[in-house]
Enzyme design. Structure first.
Site, mmCIF file in Angstrom:
data_model
loop_
_atom_site.group_PDB
_atom_site.id
_atom_site.type_symbol
_atom_site.label_atom_id
_atom_site.label_comp_id
_atom_site.label_asym_id
_atom_site.label_seq_id
_atom_site.Cartn_x
_atom_site.Cartn_y
_atom_site.Cartn_z
ATOM 1 N N ARG A 46 0.810 -1.215 0.000
ATOM 2 C CA ARG A 46 0.000 0.000 0.000
ATOM 3 C C ARG A 46 0.853 1.279 0.000
ATOM 4 O O ARG A 46 0.542 2.232 -0.713
ATOM 5 C CB ARG A 46 -0.890 -0.020 1.245
ATOM 6 N N CYS B 190 -26.018 -3.147 -8.134
ATOM 7 C CA CYS B 190 -27.346 -3.438 -7.602
ATOM 8 C C CYS B 190 -27.247 -3.995 -6.199
ATOM 9 O O CYS B 190 -27.398 -5.206 -5.973
ATOM 10 C CB CYS B 190 -28.072 -4.398 -8.527
HETATM 11 N N1 LLP Z 1 3.190 -9.023 3.378
HETATM 12 C C1 LLP Z 1 2.211 -9.886 3.687
HETATM 13 C C2 LLP Z 1 2.535 -11.212 4.159
HETATM 14 C C3 LLP Z 1 0.868 -9.461 3.577
HETATM 15 O O1 LLP Z 1 -0.104 -10.302 3.894
HETATM 16 C C4 LLP Z 1 0.576 -8.155 3.119
HETATM 17 C C5 LLP Z 1 -0.807 -7.706 2.962
HETATM 18 C C6 LLP Z 1 1.646 -7.314 2.770
HETATM 19 C C7 LLP Z 1 2.950 -7.778 2.936
HETATM 20 C C8 LLP Z 1 1.456 -5.922 2.250
HETATM 21 O O2 LLP Z 1 0.775 -5.117 3.155
HETATM 22 P P1 LLP Z 1 0.666 -3.547 2.854
HETATM 23 O O3 LLP Z 1 2.052 -2.978 2.941
HETATM 24 O O4 LLP Z 1 0.097 -3.380 1.510
HETATM 25 O O5 LLP Z 1 -0.233 -3.059 3.908
HETATM 26 N N2 LLP Z 1 -7.265 -5.561 1.423
HETATM 27 C C9 LLP Z 1 -6.834 -4.848 2.620
HETATM 28 C C10 LLP Z 1 -5.380 -5.062 2.889
HETATM 29 C C11 LLP Z 1 -5.013 -6.522 2.971
HETATM 30 C C12 LLP Z 1 -3.550 -6.726 3.202
HETATM 31 C C13 LLP Z 1 -3.173 -8.141 2.940
HETATM 32 N N3 LLP Z 1 -1.805 -8.439 3.179
HETATM 33 C C14 LLP Z 1 -7.163 -3.375 2.444
HETATM 34 O O6 LLP Z 1 -7.718 -3.013 1.423
HETATM 35 O O7 LLP Z 1 -6.904 -2.567 3.337
#
Ligand code: LLP
Length: 439
Positions: free
Chosen positions: A299, A367
């Site tokens: 992110r 919908c």
């Molecule tokens: N590493 C692992 C093992 C992970 O499971 C994740 C994210 C990341 C790295 C990366 O995380 P980030 O830096 O992007 O926060 N759909 C949710 C977020 C799910 C994150 C899943 N795992 C949302 O929209 O907030």
């Protein structure tokens, strides 16, 4: 509004005197005309800038660090190619994400394969393709990967995913480090130790390191330090008991970003520096060589780089209750408001200087009553054709998109320096019909 916008928009964003938002030198009005809406606009300058921030802040503080781009946030060959050019590694969680990396020519030795239920064919594909590291999540996978590696005549370089039992303050659905989690080997109840013992005994696995990921959209550094401390203490114990040689260590990803003015994430550099210095200090105290330090942000690399663009269509006023304004996208391209109550900063891309005049709720086109994108926000009076621009949309929007209601997914453009390149065409009706056989 403009002041908040400044802090959530891509680095190249600009607003003309006439109030048109431009990204990468491309006015959103022109992008909408040329590529249609809904449209996802990715800014190359922001992508590269965020990647460099990780690379530079880590390398300034640590000799052997590798930031991975967590491609689940948005897996696209063009973005992945940029990650390769910026010297990053890649976090993948499926054969699909591996295939995107392969298509992009990503160096596979810098690829880390995660997931709590990797399929046998995915593990075989990863080994065959030459994916550098497998982050093993559970006992079943230790046996499965050992068998598959043996059959392929290969050795798999593995890290174990440890559930450290650390609480991170974020949404329940995206919290992963606590004891009650489907991911990893729980440290507090001895499963992590059992995993080390089994992995060390597996003839086709090389256990080289430990990994944890405690959640997503995290603003505090403390849980990362706690996680590293727990992992390092555990490593020490495992070295004594089972001869573990930890040459890699990862506290995962999860660094938060700003969606609205209420979010105040510390800069990327703070996380990178603290993580690096913590590991260096602890290793010096132990007299150990420094392991490779791996972090895996998704992110915080790609979120700010992406802007969603919708066109306003119908509206409905319920006197004394609410005014709904509908746009041409919604929960199928961004499920985050419906799933996590996620909030965004909402801009009118063609009328950036117009003051707010009323409170409206922006609804999607799908919908389902729950398909509401932005509740009770202050907007100028919106007319059909106005362009709603949504910053901080680069991560987990298209990545979680669907064809609900059989609506084709949006197009994606990559903008840079006055140039816009279509990097993913809008899906067509044929794309939707084609998988159905014998029609
Ligand atoms: N590493 C692992 C093992 C992970 O499971 C994740 C994210 C990341 C790295 C990366 O995380 P980030 O830096 O992007 O926060 N759909 C949710 C977020 C799910 C994150 C899943 N795992 C949302 O929209 O907030």
């Amino acid at each position: 509004m403009i002041e908040v916008a400044d802090r959530v928009l891509p680095v190249s964003a600009d607003v003309s005197d006439s109030g048109v938002l431009a990204i990468g030198g491309m006015p959103v009005t022109e992008l909408a005309k040329e590529f249609g809406t809904p449209l996802y606009i990715y800014d190359e300058a922001t992508l590269r800038a965020n990647m460099r921030r990780y690379v530079n802040a880590l390398s300034a503080n640590y000799p052997d660090a590798l930031p991975l781009y967590a491609s689940k946030a948005y897996s696209d060959p063009h973005v992945v190619k940029i990650a390769a050019e910026e010297g990053m590694g890649l976090d993948v969680v499926s054969a699909g994400e591996i295939a995107v990396g392969v298509a992009a020519g990503f160096p596979l030795d810098r690829m880390y394969f995660h997931g709590n239920n990797k399929l046998p064919e995915e593990l075989a594909y990863a080994l065959e393709a030459g994916v550098g590291r497998i982050v093993v999540d559970n006992f079943n996978e230790i046996d499965l990967l050992n068998t598959i590696a043996g059959q392929a005549g290969k050795r798999a370089q593995i890290l174990l995913r440890i559930g450290p039992g650390v609480e991170a303050h974020t949404h329940d659905y995206i919290k992963t480090g606590a004891l009650d989690s489907k991911f990893g080997f729980a440290l507090p109840i001895g499963q992590a130790e059992e995993a080390v013992a089994r992995a060390q005994a597996a003839p086709h696995l090389d256990l080289i390191g430990l990994h944890a990921h405690i959640g997503s959209q995290i603003f505090d550094i403390e849980p990362y330090v706690d996680t590293l401390d727990l992992l390092i203490q555990f490593a020490q114990d495992m070295t004594d008991k089972y001869g573990l040689q930890m040459t890699e260590l990862s506290p995962g990803g999860g660094w938060g970003i700003r969606y609205t003015g209420a979010d105040d994430p510390p800069p990327i550099e703070d996380l990178a520096e603290t993580v690096a210095v913590t590991v260096k200090d602890r290793m010096a105290a132990l007299g150990w060589d420094l392991p490779r330090l791996v972090v895996e942000p998704g992110r915080s690399i790609v979120g700010q780089a992406g802007v969603g663009l919708y066109a306003v269509g119908s509206s409905k006023t319920i006197p004394d209750v609410r005014k709904y304004v509908a746009v041409d996208g919604g929960m199928a391209d961004n499920i985050r408001p419906a799933l996590y109550d996620a909030l965004y900063t909402v801009l009118v891309g063609n009328r950036m200087h117009d003051p707010a005049e009323e409170t409206v709720t922006i609804a999607g086109r799908y919908c389902e009553s729950g398909d509401v994108l932005f509740k009770d926000i202050a907007m100028p009076v919106l007319n059909p054709g106005d362009l709603i621009a949504v910053p901080s949309s680069g991560a987990y929007c298209l990545a979680m998109s669907s064809n609900y209601n059989l609506v084709p997914r949006p197009a994606v453009v990559l903008v840079n320096d006055g140039d816009a390149r279509l990097i993913r065409r809008r899906e067509t009706l044929d794309d939707l019909i084609q998988p159905h056989l014998d029609v």
